[in-house]
Scaffold this active site. Sequence first.
Site, PDB file in Angstrom:
ATOM      1  CE  LYS A  45      -3.391  -0.982  -0.589  1.00  0.00           C
ATOM      2  NZ  LYS A  45      -3.728  -1.588  -1.907  1.00  0.00           N
ATOM      3  CG  HIS A 107       4.113  -6.157  -1.321  1.00  0.00           C
ATOM      4  ND1 HIS A 107       4.222  -4.873  -1.787  1.00  0.00           N
ATOM      5  CD2 HIS A 107       2.835  -6.535  -1.601  1.00  0.00           C
ATOM      6  CE1 HIS A 107       3.077  -4.498  -2.331  1.00  0.00           C
ATOM      7  NE2 HIS A 107       2.229  -5.491  -2.240  1.00  0.00           N
ATOM      8  CB  SER A 137      -3.459   2.717   2.371  1.00  0.00           C
ATOM      9  OG  SER A 137      -3.700   2.192   1.096  1.00  0.00           O
ATOM     10  CE1 TYR A 203       0.421   6.988  -2.941  1.00  0.00           C
ATOM     11  CE2 TYR A 203       0.253   8.793  -1.360  1.00  0.00           C
ATOM     12  CZ  TYR A 203      -0.334   7.960  -2.299  1.00  0.00           C
ATOM     13  OH  TYR A 203      -1.678   8.086  -2.581  1.00  0.00           O
ATOM     14  CD  GLN A 238      -1.292  13.360 -11.469  1.00  0.00           C
ATOM     15  OE1 GLN A 238      -1.627  13.696 -10.353  1.00  0.00           O
ATOM     16  NE2 GLN A 238      -0.038  13.002 -11.751  1.00  0.00           N
ATOM     17  CE  LYS A 266     -11.203   9.103   2.000  1.00  0.00           C
ATOM     18  NZ  LYS A 266     -11.288   9.713   3.317  1.00  0.00           N
TER      19      LYS A 266
HETATM   20  P1  A3P Z   1      -5.143   4.804  -0.532  1.00  0.00           P
HETATM   21  O1  A3P Z   1      -5.713   3.553   0.034  1.00  0.00           O
HETATM   22  O2  A3P Z   1      -4.611   5.713   0.532  1.00  0.00           O
HETATM   23  O3  A3P Z   1      -6.055   5.525  -1.449  1.00  0.00           O
HETATM   24  P2  A3P Z   1      -0.399  -0.164  -3.672  1.00  0.00           P
HETATM   25  O4  A3P Z   1      -0.479   0.015  -5.130  1.00  0.00           O
HETATM   26  O5  A3P Z   1       1.008  -0.259  -3.135  1.00  0.00           O
HETATM   27  O6  A3P Z   1      -1.281  -1.252  -3.191  1.00  0.00           O
HETATM   28  O7  A3P Z   1      -0.919   1.188  -3.017  1.00  0.00           O
HETATM   29  C1  A3P Z   1      -2.259   1.557  -3.093  1.00  0.00           C
HETATM   30  C2  A3P Z   1      -2.410   2.973  -2.600  1.00  0.00           C
HETATM   31  O8  A3P Z   1      -1.855   3.850  -3.590  1.00  0.00           O
HETATM   32  C3  A3P Z   1      -3.864   3.377  -2.416  1.00  0.00           C
HETATM   33  O9  A3P Z   1      -3.861   4.381  -1.398  1.00  0.00           O
HETATM   34  C4  A3P Z   1      -4.161   3.950  -3.789  1.00  0.00           C
HETATM   35  O10 A3P Z   1      -5.309   4.775  -3.842  1.00  0.00           O
HETATM   36  C5  A3P Z   1      -2.879   4.740  -4.029  1.00  0.00           C
HETATM   37  N1  A3P Z   1      -2.681   5.090  -5.445  1.00  0.00           N
HETATM   38  C6  A3P Z   1      -2.726   4.282  -6.517  1.00  0.00           C
HETATM   39  N2  A3P Z   1      -2.571   4.987  -7.646  1.00  0.00           N
HETATM   40  C7  A3P Z   1      -2.413   6.279  -7.270  1.00  0.00           C
HETATM   41  C8  A3P Z   1      -2.234   7.507  -7.986  1.00  0.00           C
HETATM   42  N3  A3P Z   1      -2.183   7.549  -9.302  1.00  0.00           N
HETATM   43  N4  A3P Z   1      -2.131   8.659  -7.266  1.00  0.00           N
HETATM   44  C9  A3P Z   1      -2.176   8.646  -5.922  1.00  0.00           C
HETATM   45  N5  A3P Z   1      -2.355   7.515  -5.196  1.00  0.00           N
HETATM   46  C10 A3P Z   1      -2.476   6.347  -5.854  1.00  0.00           C
HETATM   47  C1  EST Z   2      -2.096  -6.909  -4.687  1.00  0.00           C
HETATM   48  C2  EST Z   2      -1.405  -6.223  -3.716  1.00  0.00           C
HETATM   49  C3  EST Z   2      -1.184  -6.801  -2.485  1.00  0.00           C
HETATM   50  O1  EST Z   2      -0.491  -6.106  -1.547  1.00  0.00           O
HETATM   51  C4  EST Z   2      -1.682  -8.057  -2.192  1.00  0.00           C
HETATM   52  C5  EST Z   2      -2.403  -8.753  -3.179  1.00  0.00           C
HETATM   53  C6  EST Z   2      -2.913 -10.115  -2.859  1.00  0.00           C
HETATM   54  C7  EST Z   2      -3.855 -10.646  -3.907  1.00  0.00           C
HETATM   55  C8  EST Z   2      -3.345 -10.371  -5.306  1.00  0.00           C
HETATM   56  C9  EST Z   2      -3.355  -8.883  -5.530  1.00  0.00           C
HETATM   57  C10 EST Z   2      -2.583  -8.170  -4.442  1.00  0.00           C
HETATM   58  C11 EST Z   2      -2.796  -8.597  -6.932  1.00  0.00           C
HETATM   59  C12 EST Z   2      -3.622  -9.296  -8.025  1.00  0.00           C
HETATM   60  C13 EST Z   2      -3.648 -10.784  -7.774  1.00  0.00           C
HETATM   61  C14 EST Z   2      -4.202 -11.033  -6.387  1.00  0.00           C
HETATM   62  C15 EST Z   2      -4.414 -12.526  -6.343  1.00  0.00           C
HETATM   63  C16 EST Z   2      -4.898 -12.857  -7.766  1.00  0.00           C
HETATM   64  C17 EST Z   2      -4.632 -11.622  -8.617  1.00  0.00           C
HETATM   65  O2  EST Z   2      -4.145 -11.980  -9.865  1.00  0.00           O
HETATM   66  C18 EST Z   2      -2.249 -11.353  -8.001  1.00  0.00           C
END
Ligand code: A3P
Ligand code: EST
Length: 304
Positions: A45, A107, A137, A203, A238, A266
């Site tokens: 996240k 990760h 998040s 970020y 964006q 968000k």
């Molecule tokens: P929030 O839950 O705070 O909105 P990851 O891709 O590592 O799982 O991270 C997801 C987080 O990055 C989420 O945060 C998501 O909304 C945010 N995110 C993804 N794309 C983004 C963008 N283009 N601009 C700003 N935040 C973004």
């Molecule tokens: C993406 C981000 C994360 O932190 C954990 C997970 C676990 C589940 C994942 C998903 C994800 C990315 C998309 C997948 C999914 C399981 C099936 C899907 O293809 C890899």
Amino acid sequence: MEKPPRPILFDFHGVSMIDIFTSNWDNLQNFKARPDDILIATYPKAGTTWVSYILDLLHFGQTSPERQTSKPIHERVPFLEINVSPFAPGTELADTLPTSPRLIKTHLPVQFVPKSFWEQNCRMVYVARNAKDNAVSFYHFDRMNMVEPEPGNWDSFLKRFMEGKSDYPCCVLVSVVFGSWYDHVNGWWEKQQIHSKLHYMFYEDLVEDTGAQIDRLCSFLGLSPSAEEKERITTGSQFDNMKKDKMANYSTVTIMDFNISPFMRKGKVGDWKNHFTEAQNQHFDEDYKTKMMKNPTLRFRTEL
Ligand code: A3P
Ligand code: EST
């Protein structure tokens, strides 16, 4: 309909993990990286999808624009350690990626990265996000992603996020997947000081000035897109644009329940203020100081 059971955390070499990230361990550790592979590493996240999207556009936006409209981001940029039935494991998706370079997401804490990435001297991009927004998040993500552990309520999740460790006889109640945020960001930070091919970014900087961060990424990756191309990528990546993009917003992934919370939630710096109570914030700040003392140069912004 009955909900599928959520996975249980366990201690894995000192880090809290769940089965879908450890069950392919031998293949993962023996993964054969190539010298031009680019590893995108984050604590969950922290902005993985955003940076993956930018790197994909920088490398392939001109040469194969159909990729962006036909393949979901998690296929364009496979998640190396994942192994969840019925999908192919991340190592297999990465092995069969037709692109050059291959963009690969992880990760993993730095000590778990397969050794061939270091042997091949691959480029790596680490994205870090301030702990408070990262925790918020992660909490909403664990609510909506059925293959993640049950997050419980916000207060209990925050306690486990802060604890982060799994050095208890039973870690079920004391941590989150991929372990301690504090260890993760510090571990990669320390590595960056000795590994020149590791670009550590934040970020918050991306939110503040996406174009400037894309410039820095380009100089790290040895890319020089035209001004128009750069503008296209800055605008296209964006939050509102990515949220609308079915190939980037995870709406094709059925194990996520968007009625609970969307993946693109968000996209802000400072949303933690809508979640932390005064007492939680004070306790968090005190604890943070002791955990983050060892790397005083690693500083995060919790507001812009
Ligand atoms: P929030 O839950 O705070 O909105 P990851 O891709 O590592 O799982 O991270 C997801 C987080 O990055 C989420 O945060 C998501 O909304 C945010 N995110 C993804 N794309 C983004 C963008 N283009 N601009 C700003 N935040 C973004
Ligand atoms: C993406 C981000 C994360 O932190 C954990 C997970 C676990 C589940 C994942 C998903 C994800 C990315 C998309 C997948 C999914 C399981 C099936 C899907 O293809 C890899």
